[in-house]
Design an enzyme around this catalytic site. Sequence first.
Site: not given
Length: 321
Positions: A162, A211-212, A240, A264, A269, A288
Site C-alpha cells: 500500500i 505501518c503494521p 491501524r 479510516d 471500532e 473503516h
Amino acid sequence: MKNKLNAVILDGYTENPGDLNWDYLESVFNLTVYDRTPPELVIERAKDAEVVIVNKVAITREILKELPKLQFVATLATGFNQLDTLALRERNIPVSNIPSYSTNAVAQTVFSFILEFTNRIGHYTDSVKNGEWSECKDFCYWNTPLNELSGKTLGIIGFGKIGRRVSEIALSFNMNVLVYTPSGKKEADERVKFTTLEDVQKNSDYITLHCPLTDKTNGLVNKEFINKMKDGAALINTARGAVINEKDVADSLNNGKLSYFGADVLSTEPPKKDNPLLSAKNTFITPHIAWAAYETRLRLLEILNGNVKAFLEGKPINVVN
C-alpha cells in the site's frame, strides 16, 4: 460421493451485505451464514463445524477447546490478531488470511483524504447548496485556502504494497516522496527517497501511515512525534487506529499544530462517543471502509474461495500459523 464438510461463516455481513454471493462455498460445504455473531454465541454456532470463516469474530484458546471438529479457519481479512494462532497451530489447524487484496482501494482512500484537504469539495458543495454562490457579487469565491499538491512533500511511514502504491500516486501529482521504513530500503521509483523518521517528520507537508500495529508502533504518533512535524502539516491514518495517540492528535488539531487529519481507522471500532477526534477541528473520519469497494470485496471473496479450494485439496495456502 464424499460427504461435505460443515462450514459456518460467523460474521459475513460486512464482506457480503447482499451484493455478492457465497455460491462456491455453498457448492463445496454444508454452509451456514450468520451476518453477525456475538461472543456468547460463537461456540453454539461453530461447535459442529469443520471449517469456520470469520472476519472480526475472535477464536480464543478457550473457545477452541469447545470446537472439537474444527479443521480449518479462514479469515475474511488480512489481519488475524483476533485469532489465537498458537492454539490453532497446536491443534494442527491451519489459518489462511487474505493478503494484498485492498492495495489500490486503500491508496485511493489516502488521496481522497488529501484531495478533500487541498480542494475542499465537500465544503464548497455545501456552500453552493446553501445559496452562497447565488448571492455572491463575483463569478467565484473561496473562503478556505486552496492548495496544489505539485511540489509538496509526502512522507510515508511503512512501505509495504500500500505504501508503495501511495508513492506512485504521489509521484503522478509531482510530489516529493520521503519514506521511512524500519525494514530498510525497498524497490521503488528512483525519485522516492528512503530516509530517517526525523527527516520525514521535519520535511513532510503530509504524512501518511502504512505501518503494521506492533509493540513499537503502538502510539507511535504522539505529542512528541507531532512536535517534530512541520507546523501546519496534515496527517492521514489508514493503517491501524492505535498507531496514533488519539488525544494528542486531537489536541494538536485544536491548537493548530496539525492543520488536518484524515482517518479510516480508530483505536476502538465502533468508536466511543467521547473519542476526542470526533469533535476535533479539521478532522475527516470514515468508518473503516477503505477496503469496502465492490471490486475489492469481490477480489477478497475470490481469494477466500482459493484458500478454501487449496485446503480441500490438502495443500492450504496463505497460511499465517
